[in-house]
Design an enzyme around this catalytic site. Structure first.
Site: not given
Length: 276
Positions: A146-148, A159
């Site tokens: 999420y939110c790369p 991550k």
């Protein structure tokens, strides 16, 4: 100017909200970074580090707030016990909870502190604080998270942190979230389901992430060590001590408080979309 020169300041000031933030509306936290940007812009050879931790909250980006079935997504998150806010900087949806530690490094805008260098210095600082992981920490986009973003931090392809930046009124706030403990995949499952409901098969104007929960982890999962806010605060203070002639705690003055109130008002206005 190299990264260590950019990080070194005559004065480093530390502002800890890792405990008080748990009872604070996270909208106020983003307003605080804007306040500190203004203050840092007025200080010579001085930077401010702020730690902050919040209770269960999903922070949406502006693009998220425009998804076709956004209210259905927000309703799902609320049912799961999360409050929802929209931040004032870039990026997409992220999770805040007591297992997520946030750090803002706030500087006066200056020659050499480009956007890329701002990210580079946070990567270097994080590696120095997490010395047991050190060079195994890779910076580069984890597309299935999420939110790369270009400056995701990962170990073995999982991550555990993401970096953002806010530039305002001559100040620069470089912000990182660190998943200290808990399940990275559980957080990723939550955001994946949010997108499923907020998109619901409709066409969108941007490419939201196709999240693979196995691509996300916490520092505890990666290292086998359970990190706490107190420990990270201690590590950061030791590091800042080596990067300054003088390290002190920061206290807001009356001007800061006035600016903070103005910034809170702006955040509240931005977040009317998610108000009941």
């Amino acid at each position: 100017m190299n990264i260590q020169q950019l990080l070194y300041r005559k004065n480093w000031l530390f502002f800890d909200q890792s405990v008080s933030g748990l009872s604070m509306n996270p909208m106020y936290s983003f307003a605080m970074d804007d306040t500190l940007c203004r203050r840092a812009a007025e200080l010579e050879d001085t930077a401010i580090a702020r730690s902050w931790v919040h209770d269960r909250t999903i922070v949406l980006g502006i693009q998220d707030s425009r998804l076709p079935f956004i209210q259905a997504g927000i309703d799902f998150l609320t049912e799961k016990g999360y409050q929802v806010i929209i931040r004032n900087s870039g990026g997409l949806a992220v999770v805040l909870d007591p297992g997520i530690y946030n750090l803002s490094l706030v500087f006066r805008e200056e020659k050499g502190l480009t956007i890329d260098r701002g990210y580079d210095l946070m990567v270097a600082f994080t590696r120095s604080v997490l010395d047991e992981l050190g060079e195994s920490i890779v910076d580069g986009e984890i597309k299935e998270s999420y939110c790369p973003g270009r400056f995701d931090l990962s170990v073995n392809g999982q991550k555990f942190a993401g970096i953002s930046q806010r530039r305002l009124r001559g100040g620069v706030a470089v912000q990182i979230y660190l998943a200290m403990n808990g399940s990275g995949s559980d957080r990723a499952h939550l955001i994946r389901e949010f997108y499923n409901r907020a998109v619901n098969g409709a066409a969108t104007k941007f490419h939201y992430p196709r999240i693979d929960p196995e691509k996300m982890a916490s520092l505890e999962e990666l290292s086998g060590h359970r990190f706490t806010s107190d420990e990270l605060n201690h590590r950061i203070l030791l590091r800042l001590q080596k990067l300054s002639d003088q390290l002190a705690m920061y206290e807001l003055n009356s001007t800061d408080w006035d600016r903070y109130e103005d910034n809170v008002t702006r955040m509240l206005k931005r977040n009317q979309i998610v108000s009941p």
